[in-house]
Design an enzyme around this catalytic site. Structure first.
Site, mmCIF file in Angstrom:
data_model
loop_
_atom_site.group_PDB
_atom_site.id
_atom_site.type_symbol
_atom_site.label_atom_id
_atom_site.label_comp_id
_atom_site.label_asym_id
_atom_site.label_seq_id
_atom_site.Cartn_x
_atom_site.Cartn_y
_atom_site.Cartn_z
ATOM 1 N N LYS A 3 10.591 7.651 3.828
ATOM 2 C CA LYS A 3 11.026 7.337 2.489
ATOM 3 C C LYS A 3 10.056 7.963 1.486
ATOM 4 O O LYS A 3 8.947 8.319 1.887
ATOM 5 C CB LYS A 3 11.093 5.832 2.298
ATOM 6 N N ASP A 22 13.011 3.526 8.207
ATOM 7 C CA ASP A 22 12.749 2.340 7.402
ATOM 8 C C ASP A 22 11.871 1.492 8.307
ATOM 9 O O ASP A 22 12.355 0.917 9.281
ATOM 10 C CB ASP A 22 14.050 1.589 7.071
ATOM 11 N N HIS A 23 10.581 1.464 8.036
ATOM 12 C CA HIS A 23 9.684 0.910 9.053
ATOM 13 C C HIS A 23 9.915 -0.588 9.277
ATOM 14 O O HIS A 23 9.498 -1.123 10.292
ATOM 15 C CB HIS A 23 8.219 1.221 8.747
ATOM 16 N N ARG A 72 -1.471 21.947 3.989
ATOM 17 C CA ARG A 72 -1.950 23.080 3.208
ATOM 18 C C ARG A 72 -3.403 23.458 3.532
ATOM 19 O O ARG A 72 -3.748 24.612 3.563
ATOM 20 C CB ARG A 72 -1.821 22.760 1.721
ATOM 21 N N THR A 118 -2.592 15.909 7.144
ATOM 22 C CA THR A 118 -3.887 15.511 6.593
ATOM 23 C C THR A 118 -3.732 14.260 5.734
ATOM 24 O O THR A 118 -4.692 13.788 5.140
ATOM 25 C CB THR A 118 -4.486 16.645 5.722
ATOM 26 N N HIS A 166 14.023 -1.783 2.521
ATOM 27 C CA HIS A 166 13.661 -2.867 3.440
ATOM 28 C C HIS A 166 14.468 -4.155 3.222
ATOM 29 O O HIS A 166 14.955 -4.755 4.175
ATOM 30 C CB HIS A 166 12.171 -3.197 3.318
ATOM 31 N N GLY A 170 2.339 17.228 6.754
ATOM 32 C CA GLY A 170 1.541 16.250 6.021
ATOM 33 C C GLY A 170 0.512 15.612 6.939
ATOM 34 O O GLY A 170 0.174 14.440 6.811
HETATM 35 C C1 BG6 Z 1 6.403 0.450 1.838
HETATM 36 C C2 BG6 Z 1 6.196 0.433 0.342
HETATM 37 O O1 BG6 Z 1 7.656 1.010 2.136
HETATM 38 O O2 BG6 Z 1 6.335 -0.862 2.342
HETATM 39 C C3 BG6 Z 1 4.868 -0.212 0.000
HETATM 40 O O3 BG6 Z 1 6.227 1.743 -0.166
HETATM 41 C C4 BG6 Z 1 4.770 -1.574 0.646
HETATM 42 O O4 BG6 Z 1 4.715 -0.338 -1.406
HETATM 43 C C5 BG6 Z 1 5.093 -1.495 2.136
HETATM 44 O O5 BG6 Z 1 3.451 -2.034 0.468
HETATM 45 C C6 BG6 Z 1 5.152 -2.876 2.753
HETATM 46 O O6 BG6 Z 1 5.210 -2.742 4.142
HETATM 47 P P1 BG6 Z 1 4.621 -3.845 5.092
HETATM 48 O O7 BG6 Z 1 4.928 -3.370 6.469
HETATM 49 O O8 BG6 Z 1 3.156 -3.924 4.817
HETATM 50 O O9 BG6 Z 1 5.315 -5.125 4.714
#
Ligand code: BG6
Length: 491
Positions: A149, A178-179, A46, A14, A241, A12
């Protein structure tokens, strides 16, 4: 130190995530020396791009981000290659395998391979099994799969995905992103709790009355209507989150700061989440959707008028909920969460509200004694505040709230790294602490599935919209009011 020498294959390459987050993070790690001479990045997608076009895109992504570029990019870009790819064709994987072999020669990389899935989730399973069957994962070094995710759509689909991945990768080779777990102040929750005697000794139902976690966004769904309308805030934000933050706040102290010990405490906390029946969902959870409204003086449309959204959509863009953790530490303490799009401002904050003193000498009404609050500012500001009571200055015995602030970015020269940079760095070093274990994913889906099923079945009830630019529907305030609480302002 050659256990961090590796090739990174980005599926992914691009796409939006690669552009906004991954390339700038890779560059920052390069600048800091984590990635030095011995790394390679293979962009896979792709489109028929050449290496040159790929490198131009990487350059553009760095320029568009707010990171500072030092000097010439030629050496950095020489580590980047592109491969036009068909994820369902074995030949593509053979090409990839050959390319990796030659890059490993060129950059003296001992066969360590990271596979980053930054694309449509329907192919995650397919890619993993081809990587294995075509021998791409068959090298001397380590293999790690980084996976974005959404990890499934509900428990059943997540389980299916997990089984597919597990055919090719062991649990300890899978890094589920999970960022939020990469955010500086989310990582700080453990330090605040376990490195401070004054908090940990009060961190229980004798002293805490409730906890409130708010993650509000001011943006709407932008161009993601197609995805979002089938997802909604519950799956998009709560399952991952929000529940991760709950686990970090509620878990018992781990016996050691290792991946296994921390994860096992988080899992225990999630196992104690009070399950609901579908009939009970109404008592604990509120959903809503933004209607038209105004943001910073500008009129904005409601959710149902957004591009690619069903004009009769009942997808929630806001969720508020009350979670109960039924264990010794937390019995009786509600943890309230709320999250939504098109709210008043972009902000993530945790407020821990402490109980009143058993006999508060100053709590006569004219004194207006304020409950003690610990506020953890996750974003956009980073830091903690503590609300205490002090004496009003002068000839009076009245009290007034005093606020102690600790602010991360007020410290000169501190520029907190982006979540993705930290997570990539962890994955390169084999540290999975800030990634979610399958058991965490499974438990949070099971918790959330009951809610989505109850909402899906309830097709008749009116949908209370909230105006864009507000803090959500009245029902979210009533959720706390019925317990005698209110949301603390997040500003
Ligand atoms: C993502 C969601 O996981 O988290 C988005 O898919 C959301 O919809 C985003 O905007 C929020 O992340 P952050 O770091 O901007 O609070």
């Amino acid at each position: 130190n050659n256990h961090t020498y590796c090739s990174m294959v980005i599926f992914g390459a691009t796409g939006d995530l690669a552009k906004r987050k991954l390339f700038p993070s890779i560059y920052n790690l390069y600048k800091k020396g984590t990635l030095d001479k011995n790394f390679a990045v293979v962009g896979v997608a792709r489109r028929e791009w050449s290496d040159e076009v790929f490198r131009e895109n990487v350059t553009a992504s760095l320029q568009d981000s707010n990171i500072s570029i030092e000097g010439d990019l030629t050496e950095f870009l020489s580590h980047f290659r592109y491969l036009a790819f068909d994820v369902t064709n074995a030949a593509s994987y053979q090409d990839l395998h050959e390319l990796l072999n030659s890059l490993e020669q060129e950059f003296s990389i001992p066969g360590n391979r990271m596979f980053y899935m930054a694309m449509a989730p329907e192919f995650f399973g397919t890619i993993a099994s081809y990587l294995k069957s075509e021998g791409v994962t068959n090298e001397q070094g380590w293999n790690r799969l980084i996976i974005e995710k959404p990890f499934g759509h509900d428990f059943a689909s997540a389980q299916k995905l997990n089984e597919d991945l597990r055919q090719a990768f062991a649990e300890d080779e899978i890094y589920r992103i999970d960022h939020y777990l990469g955010k500086e102040m989310v990582q700080n929750i453990g330090v605040i709790r376990f490195a401070n005697a004054i908090f940990e000794s009060l961190w229980n139902n004798r002293h805490i009355s409730n906890i409130q976690i708010t993650s509000s966004e001011s943006l709407g769904v932008e161009d993601r209507g197609g995805y979002y309308d089938t997802s909604g805030a519950l799956r998009d934000m709560v399952q991952n989150h929000m529940i991760q933050m709950v686990a970090l706040l509620a878990m018992e102290p781990p016996i050691r700061l290792t991946t296994e010990e921390i994860r096992s405490e988080k899992i225990k906390a999630l196992r104690a989440l009070r399950p609901m029946t579908k009939d009970e969902v109404k008592q604990y959870f509120v959903r809503s959707q933004y209607g038209p409204g105004s943001m910073n003086g500008k009129e904005v449309p409601g959710y149902r008028s957004e591009p690619k959204v069903n004009p009769e959509s009942r997808t929630e863009t806001f969720v508020a909920g009350k979670l109960m953790i039924d264990n010794f530490r937390w019995a009786g303490v509600p943890i309230y969460i709320r999250t939504g799009k098109r709210m008043q401002e972009k902000s993530t904050k945790i407020v821990v509200e402490f109980k009143e003193l058993p006999m508060n000498l100053y709590s006569k009404s004219e004194n207006n004694v304020h409950p003690n609050l610990l506020i953890i500012h996750i974003q956009p500001d980073e830091g903690i505040s503590l609300i205490l009571n002090g004496k009003k200055i002068g000839m009076t015995d009245k009290t007034t709230p005093a606020k102690l602030d600790y602010c991360n970015h007020c410290i000169d020269g501190i520029n907190t790294p982006e979540a993705y940079e930290k997570l990539l760095n962890d994955a390169i070093h084999g540290d999975a602490t800030n990634f979610t274990h399958w058991d965490e994913v499974a438990l949070s889906w099971k918790f959330v599935d009951v809610i989505s099923e109850a909402w899906k079945e309830d097709t008749s009830s009116e949908f209370e919209l909230y105006p864009a630019g507000s803090m959500g529907p009245k029902a979210a305030d009533e959720l706390l009011a019925q317990d005698g609480f209110h949301w603390w302002p997040i500003g």
